[in-house]
Design an enzyme around this catalytic site. Structure first.
Site, short mmCIF file in Angstrom:
data_model
loop_
_atom_site.label_atom_id
_atom_site.label_comp_id
_atom_site.label_asym_id
_atom_site.label_seq_id
_atom_site.Cartn_x
_atom_site.Cartn_y
_atom_site.Cartn_z
CG HIS A 13 -5.65 2.23 5.46
ND1 HIS A 13 -5.11 3.14 6.34
CD2 HIS A 13 -4.69 1.29 5.24
CE1 HIS A 13 -3.87 2.77 6.63
NE2 HIS A 13 -3.59 1.65 5.98
N GLY A 30 3.14 2.42 10.64
CA GLY A 30 4.12 3.49 10.41
C GLY A 30 4.91 3.86 11.65
CG ASN A 65 -1.70 1.26 1.39
OD1 ASN A 65 -1.74 2.09 0.48
ND2 ASN A 65 -2.33 1.43 2.55
CD1 TRP A 66 3.77 1.23 -2.79
CD2 TRP A 66 3.62 2.31 -4.76
NE1 TRP A 66 4.58 0.57 -3.70
CE2 TRP A 66 4.50 1.22 -4.91
CE3 TRP A 66 3.37 3.13 -5.86
CZ2 TRP A 66 5.14 0.94 -6.12
CZ3 TRP A 66 4.01 2.85 -7.06
CH2 TRP A 66 4.88 1.76 -7.20
CE LYS A 67 0.04 3.25 4.82
NZ LYS A 67 0.19 3.34 6.26
CD GLU A 110 -3.20 -2.16 7.51
OE1 GLU A 110 -2.20 -2.51 6.88
OE2 GLU A 110 -3.74 -1.04 7.38
CD GLU A 124 -2.60 5.67 6.79
OE1 GLU A 124 -2.64 5.69 5.54
OE2 GLU A 124 -1.69 5.10 7.42
N GLY A 151 3.00 -1.03 4.20
CA GLY A 151 3.13 0.37 3.80
C GLY A 151 4.57 0.71 3.46
N GLY A 152 5.28 1.27 4.44
CA GLY A 152 6.63 1.80 4.23
C GLY A 152 7.58 0.88 3.48
CB SER A 161 5.79 -1.74 11.72
OG SER A 161 5.44 -0.40 11.99
P1 13P Z 1 3.38 0.43 7.55
O1 13P Z 1 3.83 -0.88 6.94
O2 13P Z 1 4.15 1.61 7.00
O3 13P Z 1 3.34 0.37 9.04
O4 13P Z 1 1.88 0.67 7.05
C1 13P Z 1 0.93 -0.33 7.23
C2 13P Z 1 -0.31 0.02 6.51
O5 13P Z 1 -1.04 0.91 6.92
C3 13P Z 1 -0.62 -0.72 5.27
O6 13P Z 1 -1.90 -0.46 4.84
#
Ligand code: 13P
Length: 249
Positions: free
Chosen positions: A94, A172, A9-11, A166, A96, A232-233, A211
């Site tokens: 999500h 993050g 997930n590149w956000k 999640e 966010e 994500g990251g 993470s």
């Molecule tokens: P991180 O892997 O950066 O913690 O993000 C997780 C996430 O929100 C994937 O949707």
């Protein structure tokens, strides 16, 4: 046997040029791919990334969708627009989007039903805040998110449903849930799904997100009720993503 799914997930990261570079690098690394591999870039990268990844076996996902077919919804993207670009999966709910854009379980449920209607595969995100975990409410919270978001779900399409657990405190932050903690909740999620859908629940994949790194993927994926990861990251660097998709069990 459920196929694993590693989803990036590149956000809100990566211009189109950056996405193309990522694809070139990843294809050059040509990692061994276990199960399904998915990248969910921003909408603006879907077309270019789809072209780059064509024939690679790496699938395209979107990070959001609106719950209507078309019309006066400024700024929104419809399921048909995503299908047109070769999208197969869509992340909904999500944390966010829930926290920053005030998305409710009710709206997420509408999106899920619309995705099912259009034969797109929903990745439904659920998970508790740190406060909720510290109050011992994580199981209740996950249960109520599941039941509200899956209201009136089409049971014939459950095999295309993916749940991503999640925990918000792990996103993050570099503070991942331990593989055992993640497995405990994912097992509970599967039990809840079985209560509602019987044996059909065995086909639903449950991912862990928060993470996840190349160093932690193997332990996570080895767990019985965890069928992959939403990352994500660590999905933003081709070298790291290559290691994630080549996990070893
Ligand atoms: P991180 O892997 O950066 O913690 O993000 C997780 C996430 O929100 C994937 O949707």
């Amino acid at each position: 046997m459920r196929q694993t799914l590693i989803a990036g997930n590149w956000k809100m990261n990566m211009t189109t040029a950056e996405a193309e570079n990522f694809a070139d690098e990843l294809l050059k690394l040509n990692p061994k791919k276990n199960g399904e591999v998915l990248i969910c870039p921003p909408f603006t990268d879907l077309y270019a990334l789809g072209k780059k990844l064509a024939g690679s076996g790496i699938k395209l996902g979107a990070q959001n969708v609106f719950a209507e077919d078309s019309g006066a919804y400024t700024g929104e993207i419809s399921p048909a627009m995503l299908l047109d670009l070769g999208v197969e999966y869509v992340i909904i709910g999500h944390s966010e989007r829930r926290q920053i854009f005030n998305e409710s379980n009710e709206l997420i449920n509408k999106k899920l039903l619309k995705l099912q209607e259009k034969n797109l595969k929903p990745i439904l995100c659920i998970g508790e805040t740190l406060e909720e975990r510290e109050a011992g409410r994580e199981y209740d919270l996950v249960k109520s998110q599941l039941s509200a978001c899956l209201k009136d779900v089409n049971a014939n399409k459950l095999k295309d449903l993916v749940i991503a657990y999640e925990p918000i405190w792990a996103i993050g932050t570099g503070r991942s849930a331990s593989a055992n903690d993640a497995e405990a909740i994912c097992k509970f999620i599967r039990q809840e799904l079985e209560k509602n859908f019987g044996d059909l629940a065995k086909e639903i994949r449950i991912l862990y997100g928060g993470s996840v790194k190349p160093a932690t993927i193997n332990d996570i994926i080895a767990k019985e009720n965890i069928d992959g990861a939403l990352v994500g990251g660590a999905s933003l660097k081709a070298a790291d993503f290559a290691k994630l998709v080549a996990y070893e069990v």
